[in-house]
Design an enzyme around this catalytic site. Structure first.
Site, PDB file in Angstrom:
ATOM      1  N   GLU A 151       0.841  -1.196   0.000  1.00  0.00           N
ATOM      2  CA  GLU A 151       0.000   0.000   0.000  1.00  0.00           C
ATOM      3  C   GLU A 151       0.874   1.243   0.000  1.00  0.00           C
ATOM      4  OE1 GLU A 151      -3.910  -1.810   2.294  1.00  0.00           O
ATOM      5  OE2 GLU A 151      -2.455  -0.674   3.473  1.00  0.00           O
ATOM      6  N   CYS A 171       6.716  -6.437   7.670  1.00  0.00           N
ATOM      7  CA  CYS A 171       7.778  -5.813   8.470  1.00  0.00           C
ATOM      8  C   CYS A 171       8.108  -6.745   9.623  1.00  0.00           C
ATOM      9  CB  CYS A 171       7.317  -4.455   9.000  1.00  0.00           C
ATOM     10  SG  CYS A 171       8.549  -3.602  10.016  1.00  0.00           S
ATOM     11  N   GLY A 215       6.768  -1.573   6.050  1.00  0.00           N
ATOM     12  CA  GLY A 215       8.156  -1.989   6.150  1.00  0.00           C
ATOM     13  C   GLY A 215       9.036  -0.985   6.876  1.00  0.00           C
ATOM     14  N   SER A 247      12.201   7.273   7.329  1.00  0.00           N
ATOM     15  CA  SER A 247      11.849   6.996   8.716  1.00  0.00           C
ATOM     16  C   SER A 247      12.464   5.673   9.154  1.00  0.00           C
ATOM     17  CB  SER A 247      10.327   6.932   8.869  1.00  0.00           C
ATOM     18  OG  SER A 247       9.969   6.617  10.204  1.00  0.00           O
ATOM     19  N   SER A 270      11.729   6.965  14.955  1.00  0.00           N
ATOM     20  CA  SER A 270      10.531   6.582  15.697  1.00  0.00           C
ATOM     21  C   SER A 270      10.931   6.105  17.085  1.00  0.00           C
ATOM     22  CB  SER A 270       9.780   5.475  14.950  1.00  0.00           C
ATOM     23  OG  SER A 270       9.346   5.930  13.685  1.00  0.00           O
ATOM     24  N   LEU A 271      10.741   6.960  18.089  1.00  0.00           N
ATOM     25  CA  LEU A 271      11.088   6.594  19.465  1.00  0.00           C
ATOM     26  C   LEU A 271       9.897   6.009  20.215  1.00  0.00           C
ATOM     27  CD1 LEU A 271      13.491   9.402  20.771  1.00  0.00           C
ATOM     28  CD2 LEU A 271      14.044   7.120  19.917  1.00  0.00           C
ATOM     29  N   CYS A 391      -1.824   6.968   9.842  1.00  0.00           N
ATOM     30  CA  CYS A 391      -0.592   6.534  10.477  1.00  0.00           C
ATOM     31  C   CYS A 391      -0.772   5.213  11.213  1.00  0.00           C
ATOM     32  CB  CYS A 391      -0.150   7.623  11.463  1.00  0.00           C
ATOM     33  SG  CYS A 391       1.214   7.162  12.510  1.00  0.00           S
TER      34      CYS A 391
END
Length: 401
Positions: A151, A171, A215, A247, A270-271, A391
C-alpha cells in the site's frame, strides 16, 4: 503510515507531468512456489511467493523493472551499450509503463531486444484506490509481479501532494503498527519502490516522498538507497533530496550509512517512548537497538546533515501519554537539533490500544516546548482513517480482503 506534514513540507514546488491512467495489458498465469502456495505472476515470469526466482529459473525468465537504475546500468555496461540512451528509456517507461520498448527511436537494436527480453516498464499495477471523505488521503493498493500486495498513500497538503511509499512487504520490527503484525514477507527492489511513485504520479503530481509506508526502510537499505538515487536523478523523477524523508525505528548500522552517503535527506526516528524500558515493551526491536545507541547514531547524522531530525512519538492512551513521559522525553532530547512530532495513535482492529484525549496531547506538547524543544501535534496523521490509510493502519484491511 507515520507521516507528518512538516516532514513533507520542506522544499520548493517542482513541476510534474501527469498522464491519463490506463490498465496494464498483462496476462497472468498460476504457478506453484516452493511452499506449495499458488500465486499469480505476469506471463513469462517465474517467481515464488517470496519474490525469488524458482529453482531452475534463469535471469532471462524474470522480467526486471526498468526503473531499477543500478540493474539497468549494469546490464548496459556488460553489453557495451552507452548510458546516453538511459534518459529516453526511462521517460518512455514513465509515460507508457505497460507497453514494450519497440517504439523507441534512436536506440540501438541490441538495446531494444534486450529491454524487451529482460525488462518491463512497470511490473506492478494499482488494483484498488480509496480516497478519504475529506479528500486529503488516497490509498493505493498495488499488486506486485509475484502477486504480493503493498500500500502507498498520497497525502494532499494545501499546495502540493506527498507520497508515502512502502519499502517491504510486511515488516519484522513488530510493535503497535498494523504492518508489524504481518511479519516480513520480502524486501522490495528499488524498481518496485520507484514504481509506486510512477503510479501515484499518474493520479496527481507528487512533490515529496516519505519512506513511512509498509516496512522498515533501513532494514532494506540498499534498495531504498537505490530508489532515492532514482527519485533524485534528473533523467527520472528529478526531486531534490530535501524532498525525501526516511523513517526508521532504529536500524543503527544503516543510520550511519545514511548519514555518510545521503545526509541531505531528512531522517525521522521513531522513538515512541522516553526511556529504554518502556520502549522495549512497545517496540520489540528496541530490545536489541537500545535508545542510547539510536540517539548516538542520530547525533552522527545531525553532525553531517543540515536538517533537523524528526522524532516520531506515537501517543497511546494509558501507555506513554503522561506528563512524566513528556518531561523525560524532553530530558532525553535536550540540546539536540530535533523536531518532535506527537502522533495520536490510530486504532487498528487487532492491537487493542486506544487514542489519547486531545487534552493529554496538548499537555505533553506544552511540557516539551517549555523545555526549549520544537514540538508539534500531528493531527494530520489521522487523515485517511476511514480508508485505513492513516498513520500505523497500513496492511490489515488489504490482507483481510
Amino acid at each position: 503510515l507515520r507521516s507528518l506534514r512538516r516532514a513533507t513540507h520542506e522544499g520548493s514546488d517542482l513541476p510534474m507531468e501527469t498522464h491519463p491512467s490506463d490498465e496494464p495489458s498483462t496476462s497472468f498465469r498460476k504457478t506453484r512456489g516452493r511452499a506449495g502456495i499458488f500465486t499469480f505472476f505476469p506471463e513469462g515470469s517465474i517467481r515464488d511467493s517470496k519474490g525469488m526466482g524458482m529453482e531452475g529459473d534463469s535471469s532471462e525468465t524474470y522480467r526486471r523493472q526498468v526503473l531499477d537504475k543500478k540493474d539497468l546500468i549494469d546490464m548496459f555496461d556488460r553489453e557495451g551499450i552507452k548510458h546516453v540512451h538511459l534518459s529516453k528509456i526511462w521517460k518512455h517507461a514513465m509515460k507508457n509503463p505497460y507497453t514494450d520498448f519497440t517504439s523507441l527511436v534512436g536506440i540501438p537494436k541490441k538495446a531494444i531486444h534486450l529491454l524487451n527480453k529482460r525488462y518491463v516498464g512497470c511490473s506492478s499495477k494499482v488494483v484498488q484506490t480509496e480516497t478519504s471523505n475529506d479528500n486529503s488521503t488516497t490509498k493505493l493498493v498495488i499488486e506486485l509481479s509475484d502477486g504480493g500486495l503493498i500500500e502507498s498513500v498520497i497525502i494532499q497538503h494545501d499546495t502540493y501532494a506527498a507520497l508515502c511509499v512502502s519499502s517491504q512487504v510486511g515488516c519484522r520490527m513488530g510493535g503497535f503498527c498494523a504492518t508489524g503484525t504481518m511479519g516480513l514477507i520480502r524486501n522490495l527492489t528499488s524498481g518496485e519502490i520507484l514504481e509506486q511513485l510512477l503510479l501515484a504520479r499518474r493520479i496527481k503530481p507528487i512533490r515529496n516522498v516519505v519512506f513511512m509506508g509498509m516496512g522498515e526502510p533501513l532494514d532494506n537499505y540498499d534498495a531504498v538507497r537505490g530508489a532515492i538515487d532514482g527519485i533524485h536523478d534528473s533523467r527520472m523523477f528529478n526531486l531534490g533530496l530535501s524532498h525525501v524523508t526516511v523513517s526508521t525505528v532504529g536500524v543503527i548500522p544503516a543510520m550511519y550509512r545514511l548519514a555518510d552517503e545521503i545526509p541531505n535527506v531528512a531522517l525521522a526516528v521513531s522513538l515512541h517512548a522516553p526511556d529504554q524500558e518502556l520502549r522495549s515493551q512497545i517496540v520489540p526491536s528496541g530490545k536489541f537497538n537500545t535508545m542510547d545507541r539510536i540517539l548516538e547514531a542520530m547525533n552522527y547524522y545531525l553532525n553531517r546533515s543540515q536538517h533537523h531530525s524528526f522524532i516520531q512519538y506515537t501517543v497511546i492512551k494509558g501507555i506513554n501519554d503522561s506528563d512524566d513521559h513528556a518531561r523525560r522525553l524532553a530530558e532525553q532530547l535536550r540540546g539536540r537539533r530535533v523536531k518532535i512530532n506527537l502522533i495520536p495513535y490510530n486504532p487498528t482492529s487487532k492491537m487493542g490500544f486506544d487514542t489519547p484525549e486531545a487534552e493529554r496531547m496538548e499537555s505533553m506538547k506544552e511540557i516539551i516546548m517549555q523545555a526549549g524543544l520544537l514540538c508539534f501535534i500531528r493531527d494530520s496523521t489521522e487523515a485517511g482513517r476511514d480508508v485505513s490509510g492513516a498513520c500505523g493502519q497500513l496492511a490489515l484491511s488489504t490482507i483481510r480482503k
